[in-house]
Design a protein around this motif. Structure first.
Motif, short mmCIF file in Angstrom:
data_model
loop_
_atom_site.label_atom_id
_atom_site.label_comp_id
_atom_site.label_asym_id
_atom_site.label_seq_id
_atom_site.Cartn_x
_atom_site.Cartn_y
_atom_site.Cartn_z
N TYR A 1 -71.57 -85.34 18.10
CA TYR A 1 -71.13 -85.65 16.74
C TYR A 1 -72.02 -86.75 16.17
N LEU A 2 -73.05 -86.32 15.46
CA LEU A 2 -74.09 -87.23 14.99
C LEU A 2 -74.02 -87.50 13.50
N GLU A 3 -73.10 -86.85 12.80
CA GLU A 3 -72.91 -87.12 11.37
C GLU A 3 -72.01 -88.33 11.21
N PRO A 4 -72.22 -89.13 10.17
CA PRO A 4 -71.34 -90.29 9.94
C PRO A 4 -69.88 -89.87 9.76
N LEU A 5 -68.97 -90.70 10.23
CA LEU A 5 -67.54 -90.48 10.02
C LEU A 5 -67.28 -90.21 8.54
N SER A 6 -66.49 -89.17 8.26
CA SER A 6 -66.22 -88.81 6.86
C SER A 6 -64.80 -88.29 6.73
N GLN A 7 -64.44 -87.85 5.54
CA GLN A 7 -63.13 -87.32 5.22
C GLN A 7 -62.00 -88.31 5.53
N ARG A 8 -62.28 -89.58 5.31
CA ARG A 8 -61.27 -90.64 5.34
C ARG A 8 -61.20 -91.22 3.93
N SER A 9 -60.00 -91.31 3.38
CA SER A 9 -59.87 -91.83 2.02
C SER A 9 -60.44 -93.24 1.94
N PRO A 10 -61.24 -93.55 0.91
CA PRO A 10 -61.82 -94.89 0.79
C PRO A 10 -60.78 -95.98 0.57
N LYS A 11 -59.54 -95.59 0.31
CA LYS A 11 -58.48 -96.58 0.07
C LYS A 11 -57.52 -96.71 1.25
N ILE A 12 -57.85 -96.12 2.40
CA ILE A 12 -56.88 -96.15 3.50
C ILE A 12 -56.67 -97.55 4.06
N ASN A 13 -57.63 -98.45 3.84
CA ASN A 13 -57.45 -99.81 4.37
C ASN A 13 -56.23 -100.50 3.77
N GLN A 14 -55.76 -100.02 2.63
CA GLN A 14 -54.55 -100.59 2.02
C GLN A 14 -53.31 -100.30 2.86
N HIS A 15 -53.41 -99.34 3.77
CA HIS A 15 -52.27 -98.93 4.58
C HIS A 15 -52.54 -99.16 6.08
N LEU A 16 -53.55 -99.93 6.40
CA LEU A 16 -53.95 -100.13 7.79
C LEU A 16 -54.02 -101.61 8.15
N ALA A 17 -53.78 -101.90 9.44
CA ALA A 17 -54.03 -103.23 9.98
C ALA A 17 -55.39 -103.30 10.65
N GLY A 18 -55.99 -102.13 10.91
CA GLY A 18 -57.30 -102.08 11.54
C GLY A 18 -57.75 -100.65 11.69
N HIS A 19 -59.01 -100.48 12.08
CA HIS A 19 -59.58 -99.14 12.22
C HIS A 19 -60.62 -99.17 13.34
N PHE A 20 -60.31 -98.47 14.42
CA PHE A 20 -61.23 -98.34 15.55
C PHE A 20 -61.69 -96.89 15.66
N CYS A 21 -62.93 -96.69 16.06
CA CYS A 21 -63.42 -95.36 16.39
C CYS A 21 -63.59 -95.25 17.91
N ASN A 22 -63.16 -94.13 18.44
CA ASN A 22 -63.34 -93.81 19.86
C ASN A 22 -64.67 -93.07 19.99
N PRO A 23 -65.65 -93.62 20.68
CA PRO A 23 -67.00 -93.05 20.68
C PRO A 23 -67.16 -91.89 21.66
N MET A 24 -68.34 -91.31 21.64
CA MET A 24 -68.68 -90.25 22.59
C MET A 24 -68.98 -90.85 23.97
N ASN A 25 -69.02 -89.98 24.97
CA ASN A 25 -69.47 -90.40 26.29
C ASN A 25 -70.91 -90.89 26.26
N GLN A 26 -71.65 -90.50 25.23
CA GLN A 26 -73.03 -90.95 25.03
C GLN A 26 -73.00 -92.18 24.11
N ALA A 27 -73.18 -93.35 24.68
CA ALA A 27 -73.02 -94.60 23.92
C ALA A 27 -74.04 -94.71 22.80
N GLN A 28 -75.30 -94.54 23.11
CA GLN A 28 -76.35 -94.74 22.11
C GLN A 28 -76.27 -93.69 21.00
N LEU A 29 -75.96 -92.46 21.36
CA LEU A 29 -75.90 -91.39 20.37
C LEU A 29 -74.64 -91.46 19.51
N SER A 30 -73.71 -92.35 19.85
CA SER A 30 -72.53 -92.56 19.00
C SER A 30 -72.84 -93.39 17.77
#
Length: 358
Positions: free
Chosen positions: A242-271
């Protein structure tokens, strides 16, 4: 040496970064050290160490790490503090809620005190991917978290519920969710405890403000997103990069979040390319050539041509001859990202069901 980008870290208490929470082949110690350099360049501020393959966080949570691994954790924590980043661990005391007596309580206290020696900023209690058909599940988990909060008041606490999405696959694998589980947790947990959520699916293609409003009401607090992108540790997803940038997240979701973490691939550098989308979601202005800075200009130029095939066709869509051709092509590049790519093309990251039976 890579030049630093003029990016702005998320402000205030908002956590934004990596949760290393995948199954299977794990990152190297050097990969994790490298991310202490990468995260500021991406404008991210947090790293949570909790690979499912570390038995001392999960099935053998009550045991201390061997000396060599402990020294690596000490080095990691110091490196992230040096970079002004938040470092933490995710502890998964496997099925502890089934029997939480005096012995288990002391074991947990000992483990928390050991973790405190790392001087982390964050600690997560993770009850994901465990059987959950327990009537008083919320009460038992809240009791465990309250004890940890009392023993380690200096740490910012997060927790992952056993049912961390509305995806029906969770009840299929872990049993029916107890009645009012989410609302009971929301009532019983201290206000400061943050709750992880993966969205409408375990691996959500899209996440909207409406999705988050519903779950915020259920827990009575904003959730912290455990975004399962670009993670590729499953039987289907390990076939792809999965080499495309994270997408399809509403640009306003931070108003409803305390934080946002991404779980990466088994390939660290390619994440790294996928994380551009996470950073830009929170208005960080990244240079156009950041991926070239991080991965190397020539490698990124080649990857940009092939990444659509890697992400949407996957290994199975390439065919054996094409895989061999690409493996030879990428073997000419130096560096860890190219090595990860060649290993993936050669099938070395193919999903192994044994990784689920740790």
């Amino acid at each position: 040496m890579m030049k630093r980008s003029a990016v702005i870290l998320p402000q205030g208490d908002f956590l934004c970064g990596i949760v290393e929470g995948y199954y299977g082949r794990t990152w190297s110690h050097q990969d994790r050290l490298d991310y202490a350099q990468f995260l500021p360049q991406l404008g991210l501020n947090s790293f949570l160490y909790c690979p499912k393959s570390d038995p001392y966080l999960r099935k053998q949570w009550f045991a201390h790490w061997p000396l060599a691994q402990w020294q690596q954790l000490l080095e990691l924590s110091a490196k992230y503090r040096e970079q002004g980043l938040l470092f933490g661990l995710g502890l998964s005391p496997f099925e502890l809620y089934r029997h939480y007596g005096a012995k288990e309580r002391q074991q947990l206290k000992d483990k928390v005190q050991r973790i405190q020696e790392l001087h982390p900023s964050l600690l997560a209690l993770l009850f994901d991917d465990m059987p959950g058909a327990v009537v008083d599940l919320a009460e038992r988990q809240a009791e465990i978290i309250a004890d940890v909060q009392a023993w380690a008041p200096e740490l910012r606490l997060l927790m992952c519920p056993t049912y961390y999405s509305t995806d029906p696959v969770l009840e299929k694998h872990f049993g029916p969710m107890p009645a009012e589980y989410w609302s009971r947790l929301g009532t019983l947990l201290a206000e400061q405890v943050e709750v992880f959520w993966t969205g409408p699916k375990v691996c959500s293609e899209s996440i909207s403000c409406a999705d988050l409003v519903v779950i915020q009401a259920a827990f009575g607090r904003p959730v912290t997103l455990w975004d399962n992108y670009p993670v590729n540790d499953g039987a289907v997803r390990s076939d792809k990069l999965y080499l495309e940038p994270l997408s399809q997240r509403s640009p306003k979701i931070n108003q409803h979040l305390a934080g946002h973490f991404c779980n990466p691939m088994n390939q660290a550098q390619l994440s790294l390319p996928a994380l551009r989308g996470l950073a830009e979601l929170y208005s960080n202005q990244l240079p156009q050539d950041l991926e070239a800075q991080l991965l190397g200009e020539e490698l990124w130029r080649q990857l940009a041509q092939d990444r659509h095939a890697f992400q949407y066709g996957g290994l199975s869509g390439l065919g054996e001859l094409r895989r061999q051709e690409l493996s030879s092509r990428y073997a000419r590049f130096t560096g860890p990202a190219a090595a990860e790519l060649v290993s993936w093309l050669q099938g070395e990251y193919t999903f192994d069901p044994a990784c689920l039976t740790d």
